[in-house]
Design a protein around this motif. Structure first.
Motif, short mmCIF file in Angstrom:
data_model
loop_
_atom_site.label_atom_id
_atom_site.label_comp_id
_atom_site.label_asym_id
_atom_site.label_seq_id
_atom_site.Cartn_x
_atom_site.Cartn_y
_atom_site.Cartn_z
N ALA A 121 4.20 14.25 1.03
CA ALA A 121 4.80 15.05 -0.03
C ALA A 121 4.62 14.34 -1.37
N VAL A 122 4.44 15.12 -2.41
CA VAL A 122 4.39 14.54 -3.75
C VAL A 122 5.80 14.08 -4.11
N ALA A 123 5.92 12.80 -4.52
CA ALA A 123 7.23 12.21 -4.76
C ALA A 123 7.86 12.69 -6.06
N THR A 130 -1.70 4.49 -0.67
CA THR A 130 -2.39 4.89 0.56
C THR A 130 -2.70 6.38 0.55
N GLY A 131 -1.78 7.19 0.08
CA GLY A 131 -2.03 8.62 -0.02
C GLY A 131 -3.19 8.93 -0.94
N PRO A 151 0.80 -1.23 0.00
CA PRO A 151 0.00 0.00 0.00
C PRO A 151 0.83 1.27 0.00
N ALA A 152 2.14 1.15 0.28
CA ALA A 152 3.01 2.33 0.28
C ALA A 152 3.65 2.58 -1.07
N ALA A 153 3.40 1.70 -2.04
CA ALA A 153 4.01 1.85 -3.36
C ALA A 153 3.55 3.14 -4.03
N LEU A 154 4.46 3.76 -4.76
CA LEU A 154 4.19 5.00 -5.46
C LEU A 154 3.59 4.74 -6.84
N ILE A 155 2.59 5.55 -7.20
CA ILE A 155 1.92 5.39 -8.49
C ILE A 155 1.57 6.77 -9.05
N THR A 202 -0.48 21.98 -3.83
CA THR A 202 -0.75 22.13 -2.40
C THR A 202 -1.89 21.23 -1.96
N THR A 203 -2.96 21.18 -2.74
CA THR A 203 -4.12 20.37 -2.39
C THR A 203 -3.78 18.89 -2.37
N VAL A 204 -3.04 18.42 -3.38
CA VAL A 204 -2.67 17.00 -3.43
C VAL A 204 -1.88 16.62 -2.18
#
Length: 304
Positions: free
Chosen positions: A175-177, A194-195, A45-49, A166-168
């Motif tokens: 933080a946005v990766a 998850t984010g 669930p922590a994977a970045l997409i 900012t909203t994301v």
């Protein structure tokens, strides 16, 4: 960075022919509660997409944060991947006209309508029939409302896109990766699965009016008989698809699911998302079955 890969994926669904497995869909999914805590997970669930179009409700939320007043169908279209029917086009034209603009201001690519009947009638690709034109119209309207430059509305440093960033981050709680460029030419973020689920939970509970607009006008979010429109109408859930096998679902009380298939296939995502909610006791089986009776894939079954 921890991008979704085979090691972080599990089998989500299988397609059978005559009871024999023919294709298998791998990926990851997560269910969070209203406080953003993980209740269930498949894969990492922590994977970045890239959320792709599943981020549109956050982009619409950012537009509202600039002070632009959108309600009803216009607000739903701001968060939509619409099918390009005449009804969709009329709403986008109205959004543009209210800002003193027309279709020529749109900077999304020209495309055919997704709706088969509308595509048959279309004589050419148009920007306004591209599925992201409602989002682009809302960006333009926000720029005009605030006196910001219009021609540069997709630039990452533009105030509209800074509001999106900012909203994301605020809604995802992280933080946005990284950033990329979506298929519609707009900046698009990389966040964790998850984010993404957490952000959609917060959209569902927000008092912005967006969730109400999406539920009141499911046809505007997608199109008649299409995946998200049917899900919203049959279940009352918020639903937003994204390209490459992404889907987010949320209940009115804030539980939310995010799914990403590893190979980008779309056909398993709704079945997987609904099943996660059913097994958590958050959705009645008959409601899920009603959706899948319309948009489900023959021979597909979830395998968790």
């Amino acid at each position: 960075m921890n991008y979704l890969d085979a090691a972080g994926s599990v089998e989500l669904a299988v397609v059978e022919r005559g009871g024999i497995p023919e294709s298998r869909h791998l990926g990851a999914a997560v269910l969070v509660d209203a406080d953003g805590r993980v209740l269930d997970a498949l894969g990492d669930p922590a994977a970045l997409i890239f959320p792709r179009s599943a981020v549109k409700p956050l982009q619409a939320t950012a537009v509202l944060s600039t002070g632009l007043a959108l309600v009803g169908e216009e607000l739903a279209l701001a968060a939509a991947s619409h099918a390009g029917t005449p009804a969709h086009v009329a709403v986008v034209q109205r959004m543009l006209a209210s800002a003193g603009l027309d279709e020529s201001a749109l900077q999304c690519p020209a495309d055919w309508p997704l709706d088969s009947a509308a595509r048959t009638r279309a004589s050419e690709r148009r920007r306004i029939t591209m599925n992201c034109s409602g989002k682009h119209a809302s960006f333009l309207a926000a720029a005009v409302h605030n006196g910001w430059p219009v021609a540069q509305y997709l630039a990452p440093e533009h105030p509209v896109q800074r509001a999106v960033a900012t909203t994301v981050a605020d809604f995802a709680g992280e933080a946005v990766a990284a950033w990329g460029i979506d298929g519609c030419n707009a900046p698009t973020p990389v966040i964790s699965l998850t984010g993404l689920a957490r952000s959609f939970s917060r959209v569902a509970m927000s008092d912005s009016g967006l969730a109400d607009a999406m539920r009141a006008h499911p046809w505007a979010v997608d199109g008649p008989g299409r995946e998200n429109a049917v899900t919203i109408a049959e279940t009352g859930l918020l639903a937003k698809l994204g390209a490459e096998g992404v889907l987010v679902l949320a209940t009115a009380s804030g539980q939310a699911v995010a799914i990403k298939t590893l190979d980008g296939a779309n056909r398993a995502r709704t079945a997987v998302g609904l099943e996660l909610l059913v097994r958590a006791g958050l959705l009645a089986r008959e409601r899920a079955d009603a959706v899948l009776a319309v948009v489900g894939e023959p021979g597909l079954r979830v395998t968790f």
